[in-house]
Design a protein around this motif. Structure first.
Motif, PDB file in Angstrom:
ATOM      1  N   GLN A  82       0.851  -1.164   0.000  1.00  0.00           N
ATOM      2  CA  GLN A  82       0.000   0.000   0.000  1.00  0.00           C
ATOM      3  C   GLN A  82       0.893   1.222   0.000  1.00  0.00           C
ATOM      4  O   GLN A  82       2.012   1.182   0.494  1.00  0.00           O
ATOM      5  CB  GLN A  82      -0.935  -0.018   1.183  1.00  0.00           C
ATOM      6  CG  GLN A  82      -0.409   0.650   2.427  1.00  0.00           C
ATOM      7  CD  GLN A  82      -1.393   0.562   3.572  1.00  0.00           C
ATOM      8  OE1 GLN A  82      -2.232  -0.295   3.639  1.00  0.00           O
ATOM      9  NE2 GLN A  82      -1.285   1.468   4.481  1.00  0.00           N
ATOM     10  N   PHE A 116       0.751   5.844  -0.121  1.00  0.00           N
ATOM     11  CA  PHE A 116       0.124   7.156  -0.237  1.00  0.00           C
ATOM     12  C   PHE A 116       0.873   7.877  -1.346  1.00  0.00           C
ATOM     13  O   PHE A 116       2.104   7.891  -1.354  1.00  0.00           O
ATOM     14  CB  PHE A 116       0.276   7.918   1.084  1.00  0.00           C
ATOM     15  CG  PHE A 116      -0.046   9.379   0.943  1.00  0.00           C
ATOM     16  CD1 PHE A 116      -1.347   9.826   1.082  1.00  0.00           C
ATOM     17  CD2 PHE A 116       0.943  10.297   0.652  1.00  0.00           C
ATOM     18  CE1 PHE A 116      -1.643  11.178   0.928  1.00  0.00           C
ATOM     19  CE2 PHE A 116       0.658  11.643   0.503  1.00  0.00           C
ATOM     20  CZ  PHE A 116      -0.636  12.077   0.639  1.00  0.00           C
ATOM     21  N   GLU A 131       5.137  10.909  -1.247  1.00  0.00           N
ATOM     22  CA  GLU A 131       4.839   9.470  -1.298  1.00  0.00           C
ATOM     23  C   GLU A 131       5.370   8.764  -0.058  1.00  0.00           C
ATOM     24  O   GLU A 131       6.500   8.987   0.361  1.00  0.00           O
ATOM     25  CB  GLU A 131       5.471   8.855  -2.546  1.00  0.00           C
ATOM     26  CG  GLU A 131       5.224   7.386  -2.690  1.00  0.00           C
ATOM     27  CD  GLU A 131       5.800   6.807  -3.970  1.00  0.00           C
ATOM     28  OE1 GLU A 131       5.792   5.566  -4.073  1.00  0.00           O
ATOM     29  OE2 GLU A 131       6.260   7.553  -4.845  1.00  0.00           O
ATOM     30  N   ARG A 167      -0.339  -1.313   8.081  1.00  0.00           N
ATOM     31  CA  ARG A 167      -1.017  -0.023   8.225  1.00  0.00           C
ATOM     32  C   ARG A 167      -0.021   1.111   8.203  1.00  0.00           C
ATOM     33  O   ARG A 167       1.078   1.015   8.733  1.00  0.00           O
ATOM     34  CB  ARG A 167      -1.773  -0.021   9.548  1.00  0.00           C
ATOM     35  CG  ARG A 167      -2.634   1.197   9.767  1.00  0.00           C
ATOM     36  CD  ARG A 167      -3.441   1.050  11.034  1.00  0.00           C
ATOM     37  NE  ARG A 167      -2.945   1.987  12.042  1.00  0.00           N
ATOM     38  CZ  ARG A 167      -3.067   1.816  13.345  1.00  0.00           C
ATOM     39  NH1 ARG A 167      -3.639   0.735  13.828  1.00  0.00           N
ATOM     40  NH2 ARG A 167      -2.614   2.720  14.168  1.00  0.00           N
ATOM     41  N   TRP A 216      -0.941   8.504   8.343  1.00  0.00           N
ATOM     42  CA  TRP A 216      -0.379   9.779   7.906  1.00  0.00           C
ATOM     43  C   TRP A 216      -0.979  10.860   8.776  1.00  0.00           C
ATOM     44  O   TRP A 216      -2.197  11.068   8.771  1.00  0.00           O
ATOM     45  CB  TRP A 216      -0.697  10.014   6.433  1.00  0.00           C
ATOM     46  CG  TRP A 216      -0.279  11.337   5.905  1.00  0.00           C
ATOM     47  CD1 TRP A 216       0.980  11.884   5.936  1.00  0.00           C
ATOM     48  CD2 TRP A 216      -1.107  12.300   5.256  1.00  0.00           C
ATOM     49  NE1 TRP A 216       0.987  13.122   5.341  1.00  0.00           N
ATOM     50  CE2 TRP A 216      -0.289  13.409   4.914  1.00  0.00           C
ATOM     51  CE3 TRP A 216      -2.447  12.351   4.927  1.00  0.00           C
ATOM     52  CZ2 TRP A 216      -0.778  14.527   4.265  1.00  0.00           C
ATOM     53  CZ3 TRP A 216      -2.931  13.466   4.272  1.00  0.00           C
ATOM     54  CH2 TRP A 216      -2.105  14.534   3.947  1.00  0.00           C
ATOM     55  N   THR A 272       4.637  10.115   9.767  1.00  0.00           N
ATOM     56  CA  THR A 272       4.001   8.893   9.298  1.00  0.00           C
ATOM     57  C   THR A 272       4.394   7.790  10.272  1.00  0.00           C
ATOM     58  O   THR A 272       5.537   7.728  10.735  1.00  0.00           O
ATOM     59  CB  THR A 272       4.427   8.512   7.863  1.00  0.00           C
ATOM     60  OG1 THR A 272       5.846   8.559   7.761  1.00  0.00           O
ATOM     61  CG2 THR A 272       3.822   9.429   6.834  1.00  0.00           C
ATOM     62  N   TRP A 288      -4.693   6.986  -1.702  1.00  0.00           N
ATOM     63  CA  TRP A 288      -4.172   5.733  -1.168  1.00  0.00           C
ATOM     64  C   TRP A 288      -4.276   4.704  -2.277  1.00  0.00           C
ATOM     65  O   TRP A 288      -5.337   4.529  -2.887  1.00  0.00           O
ATOM     66  CB  TRP A 288      -4.993   5.271   0.036  1.00  0.00           C
ATOM     67  CG  TRP A 288      -4.765   6.124   1.225  1.00  0.00           C
ATOM     68  CD1 TRP A 288      -5.588   7.095   1.701  1.00  0.00           C
ATOM     69  CD2 TRP A 288      -3.625   6.118   2.085  1.00  0.00           C
ATOM     70  NE1 TRP A 288      -5.040   7.688   2.811  1.00  0.00           N
ATOM     71  CE2 TRP A 288      -3.820   7.099   3.063  1.00  0.00           C
ATOM     72  CE3 TRP A 288      -2.448   5.376   2.121  1.00  0.00           C
ATOM     73  CZ2 TRP A 288      -2.896   7.359   4.071  1.00  0.00           C
ATOM     74  CZ3 TRP A 288      -1.523   5.640   3.127  1.00  0.00           C
ATOM     75  CH2 TRP A 288      -1.753   6.611   4.077  1.00  0.00           C
ATOM     76  N   TRP A 323      -3.169   0.645  -3.719  1.00  0.00           N
ATOM     77  CA  TRP A 323      -2.723  -0.710  -3.403  1.00  0.00           C
ATOM     78  C   TRP A 323      -2.347  -1.375  -4.707  1.00  0.00           C
ATOM     79  O   TRP A 323      -3.107  -1.371  -5.673  1.00  0.00           O
ATOM     80  CB  TRP A 323      -3.841  -1.511  -2.742  1.00  0.00           C
ATOM     81  CG  TRP A 323      -4.068  -1.124  -1.330  1.00  0.00           C
ATOM     82  CD1 TRP A 323      -3.609  -1.783  -0.231  1.00  0.00           C
ATOM     83  CD2 TRP A 323      -4.799   0.001  -0.840  1.00  0.00           C
ATOM     84  NE1 TRP A 323      -4.002  -1.121   0.911  1.00  0.00           N
ATOM     85  CE2 TRP A 323      -4.732  -0.022   0.558  1.00  0.00           C
ATOM     86  CE3 TRP A 323      -5.481   1.061  -1.441  1.00  0.00           C
ATOM     87  CZ2 TRP A 323      -5.330   0.927   1.376  1.00  0.00           C
ATOM     88  CZ3 TRP A 323      -6.070   2.010  -0.642  1.00  0.00           C
ATOM     89  CH2 TRP A 323      -5.997   1.944   0.738  1.00  0.00           C
TER      90      TRP A 323
END
Length: 104
Positions: A1, A3, A10, A56, A59, A64, A87, A89
């Protein structure tokens, strides 16, 4: 995953399927060309490929925080994204080696 807002905004949780022994990579990407990313590589759970796990990334303003199964693994205050993004994946599988030009 991960961001993602752009190449300068990122944060990632990555497990390279071609190199499972290399662990989990937690990263805040560098915000400017030539600067270093904030990154760490931690061990995978022993059953990473046979049991479900929760990966997990929180943010928050100025930091982070990365978790595995509810246990904090890393917390970064450098290279933290400063604007909202998406977000995403992805699931990539490299059988022997990654394609030319990939992130690995």
């Amino acid at each position: 995953q991960f961001f993602y807002k752009g190449d300068t905004q990122e944060s990632d949780i990555e497990i390279l399927t071609s190199k499972l022994t290399s662990g989990i990579h937690y990263t805040n990407q560098n915000p400017t060309a030539g600067s270093l990313s904030t990154t760490a590589t931690n061990s995978l759970p022993a059953d990473a490929t046979t049991t479900m796990h929760e990966y997990r990334l929180d943010w928050l303003p100025g930091k982070t925080v990365f978790y595995l199964d509810g246990v904090q693994q890393e917390e970064y205050t450098e290279n933290v994204p400063s604007v909202p993004g998406a977000w995403l994946w992805n699931n990539w599988r490299f059988v022997s080696s990654p394609p030319p030009g990939s992130l690995e």
